[in-house]
Design a protein around this motif. Structure first.
Motif, PDB file in Angstrom:
ATOM      1  N   SER A  77       7.139   4.964   6.986  1.00  0.00           N
ATOM      2  CA  SER A  77       6.312   6.188   7.577  1.00  0.00           C
ATOM      3  C   SER A  77       5.725   7.272   6.487  1.00  0.00           C
ATOM      4  N   THR A  79       7.769   7.699   3.455  1.00  0.00           N
ATOM      5  CA  THR A  79       8.793   8.517   2.852  1.00  0.00           C
ATOM      6  C   THR A  79       8.756   8.775   1.271  1.00  0.00           C
ATOM      7  N   THR A  80       8.026   7.732   0.667  1.00  0.00           N
ATOM      8  CA  THR A  80       7.889   7.945  -1.024  1.00  0.00           C
ATOM      9  C   THR A  80       6.857   9.035  -1.029  1.00  0.00           C
ATOM     10  N   ARG A 167       5.451   8.049  11.830  1.00  0.00           N
ATOM     11  CA  ARG A 167       3.953   7.623  11.765  1.00  0.00           C
ATOM     12  C   ARG A 167       3.600   6.720  13.121  1.00  0.00           C
ATOM     13  N   CYS A 272       0.729  13.961  -5.988  1.00  0.00           N
ATOM     14  CA  CYS A 272       1.238  12.947  -5.082  1.00  0.00           C
ATOM     15  C   CYS A 272       0.497  12.090  -4.366  1.00  0.00           C
ATOM     16  N   SER A 273      -0.805  12.218  -4.863  1.00  0.00           N
ATOM     17  CA  SER A 273      -1.674  11.326  -3.941  1.00  0.00           C
ATOM     18  C   SER A 273      -1.446   9.866  -4.387  1.00  0.00           C
TER      19      SER A 273
HETATM   20  P1  A3P Z   1       1.341   1.201   4.124  1.00  0.00           P
HETATM   21  O1  A3P Z   1       2.030   0.074   3.961  1.00  0.00           O
HETATM   22  O2  A3P Z   1       0.460   1.157   5.346  1.00  0.00           O
HETATM   23  O3  A3P Z   1       0.056   0.975   3.056  1.00  0.00           O
HETATM   24  P2  A3P Z   1       7.560   4.409   2.866  1.00  0.00           P
HETATM   25  O4  A3P Z   1       7.337   5.360   1.593  1.00  0.00           O
HETATM   26  O5  A3P Z   1       8.362   5.333   4.155  1.00  0.00           O
HETATM   27  O6  A3P Z   1       8.298   3.134   2.434  1.00  0.00           O
HETATM   28  O7  A3P Z   1       6.038   4.048   3.496  1.00  0.00           O
HETATM   29  C1  A3P Z   1       5.203   3.134   2.652  1.00  0.00           C
HETATM   30  C2  A3P Z   1       4.034   3.485   3.358  1.00  0.00           C
HETATM   31  O8  A3P Z   1       3.440   4.698   2.745  1.00  0.00           O
HETATM   32  C3  A3P Z   1       2.991   2.425   2.776  1.00  0.00           C
HETATM   33  O9  A3P Z   1       1.974   2.308   3.815  1.00  0.00           O
HETATM   34  C4  A3P Z   1       2.427   3.174   1.542  1.00  0.00           C
HETATM   35  O10 A3P Z   1       1.134   2.607   1.217  1.00  0.00           O
HETATM   36  C5  A3P Z   1       2.169   4.690   1.921  1.00  0.00           C
HETATM   37  N1  A3P Z   1       2.131   5.300   0.807  1.00  0.00           N
HETATM   38  C6  A3P Z   1       2.798   5.340  -0.120  1.00  0.00           C
HETATM   39  N2  A3P Z   1       2.649   6.488  -1.051  1.00  0.00           N
HETATM   40  C7  A3P Z   1       1.546   7.203  -0.424  1.00  0.00           C
HETATM   41  C8  A3P Z   1       1.008   8.342  -0.910  1.00  0.00           C
HETATM   42  N3  A3P Z   1       1.345   8.968  -2.011  1.00  0.00           N
HETATM   43  N4  A3P Z   1       0.041   8.685   0.023  1.00  0.00           N
HETATM   44  C9  A3P Z   1      -0.095   8.315   1.274  1.00  0.00           C
HETATM   45  N5  A3P Z   1       0.511   7.154   1.643  1.00  0.00           N
HETATM   46  C10 A3P Z   1       1.444   6.590   0.803  1.00  0.00           C
END
Ligand code: A3P
Length: 333
Positions: A77, A79-80, A167, A272-273
């Motif tokens: 959703s 997390t990272t 999400r 963080c983008s």
């Molecule tokens: P998608 O697979 O739809 O691209 P998590 O961090 O919970 O594992 O979620 C990963 C999802 O967050 C992935 O989505 C990833 O590309 C997206 N993501 C990672 N870093 C991001 C950021 N800085 N801004 C927006 N989305 C991000």
């Protein structure tokens, strides 16, 4: 000479378990997993054996402090992203962002999962009891655990803050499908979209059922808005400044006029983008201790990517399930 097999990533070591965990899983409902061979249902939610072992250890041993901040998310959703944002926000005085390319900012040399570690997947994994005395206050942790499975001390702690991120289920599902296919070893092949879609709809996914996870925290956020902050990925994408300000207010570290002058909000969002983080060396080439490549956490970072994968029937089915499950809750995706 025999060719050496690379070691299995830790999350795939399903048979190296404590006796307690082995005893427990022998009595639990089970299903075929998306990455590991088996998922087990515990306290109403599906877990791999490694997750379960970490869950049991942190339920038993984690002692919350009143200043703790716990980020809780449904897998995939964002997390990272939110880990990075929370870290930059809470530590903005220690690690100022006055120059955009603040070269020595920890986010430029560490994956966000290293800076805000998971309780059950990292700190308490492998039945570990970590020494948390080196964590500066406020301590930042994360988890995917459902509300019912949180360690007691977190639920009891009067001041600790819970930040929940989820999400839209269609994007969550596609992101999870793509992620779990990367987590599988080459010889395991990929999961077909149709097969795991069926599972997701039945609630059988990592930390699923998705709806029960989301509802657990939604209801708590309504009951106790000072303790639980509820946020959706889509809201953060659409109005990042607004939600970052709300998050700072919730955490008791509101942006000051000095922050405004120094465009701190903009700089946090910039560092963080997706474009920035996904191009940081450690996120392109690094590997987490649990054996996951850091680049698997960065795929597209878009809202609505599900439209490229789900059929009209799949869309309708997931929408209907979502409507039924969330009916009357006031929560919509
Ligand atoms: P998608 O697979 O739809 O691209 P998590 O961090 O919970 O594992 O979620 C990963 C999802 O967050 C992935 O989505 C990833 O590309 C997206 N993501 C990672 N870093 C991001 C950021 N800085 N801004 C927006 N989305 C991000």
């Amino acid at each position: 000479m025999t060719s050496q097999q690379p070691p299995k990533p830790r999350y795939l070591e399903e048979d190296v378990l404590t006796q307690e965990c082995m005893n427990l899983i022998s009595s639990l409902p089970k299903e075929k997993g998306w990455v590991t061979t088996t998922l087990y249902k515990y306290q109403g939610f599906w877990h791999s054996t490694k997750q379960l072992e970490g869950l049991l250890s942190c339920q038993k041993h984690f002692e919350a402090q009143d200043t703790d901040i716990l980020l809780i998310t449904t897998p995939k959703s964002g997390t990272t992203w939110l880990k990075a944002i929370l870290f930059a926000l809470v530590n903005r005085n220690t690690f100022p962002l006055t120059q955009l390319a603040a070269d020595d900012h920890p986010l430029l040399s560490n994956n966000p999962h290293t800076l805000v570690p998971f309780l059950e997947l990292e700190l308490y994994a492998d039945n570990n009891i970590p020494d948390l005395s080196t964590f500066a206050s406020p301590r930042l942790f994360s988890t995917h655990l459902p509300y019912v499975s949180l360690p007691n001390s977190i639920v009891r702690s009067s001041q600790g803050k819970l930040v929940y991120l989820c999400r839209n289920p269609k994007d969550t599902f596609i992101s999870l499908w793509a992620f779990t296919n990367k987590m599988r070893l080459e010889e395991m092949g990929s999961n077909s979209l149709e097969e795991v879609f069926e599972k997701f709809c039945r609630g059988v996914s990592l930390y699923g059922p998705f709806w029960d996870h989301v509802l657990g925290y939604w209801e708590e956020s309504l009951k106790n808005p000072k303790k639980v902050f509820f946020l959706k990925y889509e809201e953060m994408i659409e109005q990042p400044k607004l939600h970052l300000k709300k998050l700072a207010d919730f955490l008791g570290c509101s942006f000051s006029s000095k922050d405004e002058k120094q465009v701190t909000i903009e700089r946090i969002l910039e560092i963080c983008s997706f474009d920035n983080l996904s191009n940081v060396e450690v996120n392109k080439e690094g590997k987490l201790p649990i054996g996951v490549n850091c680049n698997t956490f960065f795929r597209k970072g878009k809202v609505g990517d599900w439209k490229n994968y789900l059929t009209t029937e799949m869309e309708a089915r997931l929408d209907k399930i979502c409507e039924e499950k969330l009916d009357g809750s006031g929560l919509k995706f």
